[in-house]
Scaffold this motif. Structure first.
Motif, PDB file in Angstrom:
ATOM      1  N   GLN A  52       0.906  -1.204   0.105  1.00  0.00           N
ATOM      2  CA  GLN A  52       0.104   0.144  -0.095  1.00  0.00           C
ATOM      3  C   GLN A  52       0.961   1.295  -0.034  1.00  0.00           C
ATOM      4  O   GLN A  52       0.437   2.408  -0.372  1.00  0.00           O
ATOM      5  N   VAL A  53       2.018   1.086   0.441  1.00  0.00           N
ATOM      6  CA  VAL A  53       3.051   2.278   0.254  1.00  0.00           C
ATOM      7  C   VAL A  53       4.459   1.696  -0.411  1.00  0.00           C
ATOM      8  O   VAL A  53       4.666   0.537  -0.405  1.00  0.00           O
ATOM      9  N   VAL A  54       5.011   2.616  -0.736  1.00  0.00           N
ATOM     10  CA  VAL A  54       6.478   2.458  -1.455  1.00  0.00           C
ATOM     11  C   VAL A  54       7.271   1.565  -0.618  1.00  0.00           C
ATOM     12  O   VAL A  54       7.365   1.741   0.795  1.00  0.00           O
ATOM     13  N   TYR A  80      10.609   4.344  -6.718  1.00  0.00           N
ATOM     14  CA  TYR A  80       9.762   4.218  -7.905  1.00  0.00           C
ATOM     15  C   TYR A  80      10.550   3.434  -9.118  1.00  0.00           C
ATOM     16  O   TYR A  80      10.259   3.581 -10.342  1.00  0.00           O
ATOM     17  N   GLY A  81      11.898   3.047  -8.655  1.00  0.00           N
ATOM     18  CA  GLY A  81      12.768   2.423  -9.769  1.00  0.00           C
ATOM     19  C   GLY A  81      13.740   3.582 -10.412  1.00  0.00           C
ATOM     20  O   GLY A  81      13.556   4.610 -10.275  1.00  0.00           O
ATOM     21  N   ALA A  82      14.576   2.938 -11.082  1.00  0.00           N
ATOM     22  CA  ALA A  82      15.594   3.897 -11.620  1.00  0.00           C
ATOM     23  C   ALA A  82      14.892   4.241 -13.093  1.00  0.00           C
ATOM     24  O   ALA A  82      13.752   3.505 -13.647  1.00  0.00           O
ATOM     25  N   HIS A  83      15.107   5.344 -13.757  1.00  0.00           N
ATOM     26  CA  HIS A  83      14.844   5.865 -15.101  1.00  0.00           C
ATOM     27  C   HIS A  83      15.260   4.937 -15.983  1.00  0.00           C
ATOM     28  O   HIS A  83      16.280   4.579 -16.080  1.00  0.00           O
ATOM     29  N   ASP A 133       7.770   9.837 -22.637  1.00  0.00           N
ATOM     30  CA  ASP A 133       8.581   9.148 -21.457  1.00  0.00           C
ATOM     31  C   ASP A 133       7.237   8.146 -20.598  1.00  0.00           C
ATOM     32  O   ASP A 133       6.307   8.810 -20.008  1.00  0.00           O
ATOM     33  N   PHE A 134       7.464   7.018 -20.696  1.00  0.00           N
ATOM     34  CA  PHE A 134       6.416   6.052 -20.128  1.00  0.00           C
ATOM     35  C   PHE A 134       6.930   5.659 -18.747  1.00  0.00           C
ATOM     36  O   PHE A 134       6.147   4.928 -17.942  1.00  0.00           O
ATOM     37  N   ASN A 135       8.207   6.157 -18.199  1.00  0.00           N
ATOM     38  CA  ASN A 135       8.600   6.066 -16.894  1.00  0.00           C
ATOM     39  C   ASN A 135       7.763   6.501 -15.801  1.00  0.00           C
ATOM     40  O   ASN A 135       6.805   7.702 -16.259  1.00  0.00           O
ATOM     41  N   HIS A 136       7.402   6.256 -14.606  1.00  0.00           N
ATOM     42  CA  HIS A 136       6.745   6.871 -13.707  1.00  0.00           C
ATOM     43  C   HIS A 136       7.538   8.103 -13.527  1.00  0.00           C
ATOM     44  O   HIS A 136       8.715   8.377 -13.414  1.00  0.00           O
ATOM     45  N   LYS A 141      14.376   9.218  -8.827  1.00  0.00           N
ATOM     46  CA  LYS A 141      14.447  10.137  -7.785  1.00  0.00           C
ATOM     47  C   LYS A 141      14.636   9.543  -6.468  1.00  0.00           C
ATOM     48  O   LYS A 141      13.298   8.746  -6.010  1.00  0.00           O
ATOM     49  N   PRO A 142      15.463   9.828  -5.570  1.00  0.00           N
ATOM     50  CA  PRO A 142      15.208   9.492  -4.196  1.00  0.00           C
ATOM     51  C   PRO A 142      14.252  10.422  -3.524  1.00  0.00           C
ATOM     52  O   PRO A 142      13.927  11.527  -3.760  1.00  0.00           O
TER      53      PRO A 142
END
Length: 163
Positions: A52-54, A80-83, A133-136, A141-142
């Motif tokens: 439910q959270v990161v 949210y992962g690396a770009h 750009d389909f990335n989140h 970003k930290p």
């Protein structure tokens, strides 16, 4: 920490998988831009370990007890992962209405052939295409977090906290 405070904390339930957790929090980027925060009088309630959270955010809360406060940074890989540059591609402008002005920063979504909703952000506008750009938006970003644990309860199978 004094022995009496340590003894009182040891009796409190610690954040662990499948516990109901209630927190006040603020999450921002390195430049100070606010990503998310709980509203005054409206804490965030979630069940630990249920996605439910990161993930990296949740991992930092494990072992904390009600009343504790913590500041930490969640690495991009644990948020949210690396770009991923392979998720950036060109799309023909022909798919957009002629009167639609396309600009850098705009966000759009569409349904894939498999029925999934795909979101993208325009990162460049060329003569006949746009670069999408389909990335989140938070990929790469930290996240800078400030959290206070308000309550921790065992999961009783009931709905989250009564309001």
């Amino acid at each position: 920490m004094s022995a009496s405070i340590q003894n009182r904390l040891e009796g409190l339930l610690k954040v662990k998988k499948n516990c109901h957790v209630r927190i006040k929090f603020k999450m921002s980027l390195a430049n100070g831009d606010l990503v998310d925060a709980s509203e005054e009088g409206e804490p965030l309630d979630f069940i630990c370990g249920r996605g439910q959270v990161v993930t990296g955010f949740e991992r930092e809360l494990i072992g904390m007890t009600a009343g504790q406060h913590k500041r930490f940074i969640v690495a991009a890989a644990d948020a949210y992962g690396a770009h991923d540059p392979t998720l950036v591609s060109e799309i023909p402008k022909a798919g957009f209405p002629i009167d639609r002005k396309l600009e850098k920063g705009q966000c759009f979504s569409y349904r894939s052939k498999q029925g999934a909703e795909l979101r993208y952000r325009v990162v460049d506008v060329k003569r006949d295409t746009i670069v999408a750009d389909f990335n989140h938006p938070l990929a790469g970003k930290p996240l800078h977090c400030d959290v206070e644990i308000l309550d921790v309860r065992e999961d009783s199978g009931d709905a989250l906290y009564d309001r």
